[in-house]
Design an enzyme around this catalytic site. Sequence first.
Site: not given
Ligand code: AMP
Ligand code: MG
Length: 493
Positions: A88, A91, A250
């Site tokens: 989900g 951020r 995702d």
């Molecule tokens: P990503 O690697 O950016 O595709 O993120 C994978 C998951 O980690 C997603 O659910 C993001 O919303 C969550 N996520 C990544 N960075 C953060 C953060 N700094 N705080 C909260 N959730 C994060």
């Molecule tokens: Mg992502």
Amino acid sequence: MPIPFAFENSYARLPQRFHARVAPTPVAAPRLIRFNTELAHELGIDPALFSGPEGAALAVGNRLPEGAEPIAMAYAGHQFGHFVPQLGDGRALLIGEVRDRAGRLRDIHLKGSGPTPFSRRGDGRAALGPVLREYVVSEAMHALGIPATRALAAAVTGEPVFRETPLPGAVLMRVASSHVRVGTFQYFAARGDMGAVETLVGYVVARHYPDLQGASEPGLALLEAVADRQAALIARWMLIGFIHGVMNTDNMSICGETIDFGPCAFMEAYDPATVFSAIDEGGRYAYANQPPIAQWNIARFAETLLPLIDPDEERAIARASEVVSGFRGRFEAHWLDGIRAKLGLSSAEEDDLDLATDWLAALHQGGADFTLAFRALGSAQEAAGDGDAALRGLFGETTALDAWLPRWRARIARDPVSAAERANAMRRANPLFIPRNHRIEQAIAAAVETSDFTPFDTLTNVLTRPYDEQPEHAGHAAPARPAERVCRTFCGT
Ligand code: AMP
Ligand code: MG
């Protein structure tokens, strides 16, 4: 009076379990770094809304435009092959959807806007470096003609974020055709919530695949359409030397846009095994693995649709498998079309695939820069004189190139366009400027260490015209010197 956003918010109208309603968390001292005026016009948004302190407040979510209904979207996903039933928006927030001048619905999204119920252990924030990287690369992809999410605004928050060290915080205002991912389907399928999967199919068909409306088998038709858009997209990545770096399910958009520019990078010297992402130890998302990984992701998407494809599971699997195995052929067809254009071929011959793969083998043997070699090929049509000196200069070892060039020249001699026309077409198919890693790192370092945004602005500007000669920026076309080389990139978390 500035025209306000004309929000429609169709995703917020979906049942409650699709999202969580949550407002952005205000930040201390927002300041706008860059605003994409051309994109604002395309969206029918008045750029004046983003000027002054009020505009900066809008860009980080301190102030919400009238009609915004911020939501964090629910999704799941396979990360490096392992299924996580709940990811989900941790951020990021979808603040609303606007209809652009072409009548298409576009998401306005804030990345780095604070914690949500999906944040798990994260802080909900983004650091300046990854925000700048996403801005530069997503806009460059768009200018290269590759479907991608866009960057409308970037702003610093005036607050630090804590990673290994404290870093300046930032927020990106991102625009996408939608944020529905393969992982969105997986979220509901994993819960056995086929009602929600069906709702999502209807939503995605209406928004992204209107031609499929009224299809007798919507599940199967959508699977085929998504497979084809992904095949076309990955072909474009391969043809431009783009390595996404984190092709988790995702991060695969259902509408076929490039999304999530975490550890992405462009290849310089051609090598199919190239990996940049520091966390990709096994090379799962290496350059040459991108087509089979996309197919793997499509298989995960197919699994979520099985009950809609046929109530009989065996029959459903058989029919879905047919589409999944067809992915390779779809990819190859898109890739072959694209490589023909890059090699200056306006016609098709049986042996073109061999000609193309042998060219790549020559690049590999010679350690030639992928981007510049294609660009130089257009000027190497005539063997006489110095026609191919620039091309040869890019190769350390030329044995394979020497064997290949006469075959190519014989092939273009059978192609029904003039040399001048071909040279022109090749300049439109082969960019001179790509977002080179060391340039991105230099731009980020200047911004983070000395608040100097000039290199970031220059780089972003140069990359809006990647196919045009820009003699004053010739340095931006050059590969990294050995001391400048950046071999590792990091996720934005
Ligand atoms: P990503 O690697 O950016 O595709 O993120 C994978 C998951 O980690 C997603 O659910 C993001 O919303 C969550 N996520 C990544 N960075 C953060 C953060 N700094 N705080 C909260 N959730 C994060
Ligand atoms: Mg992502």
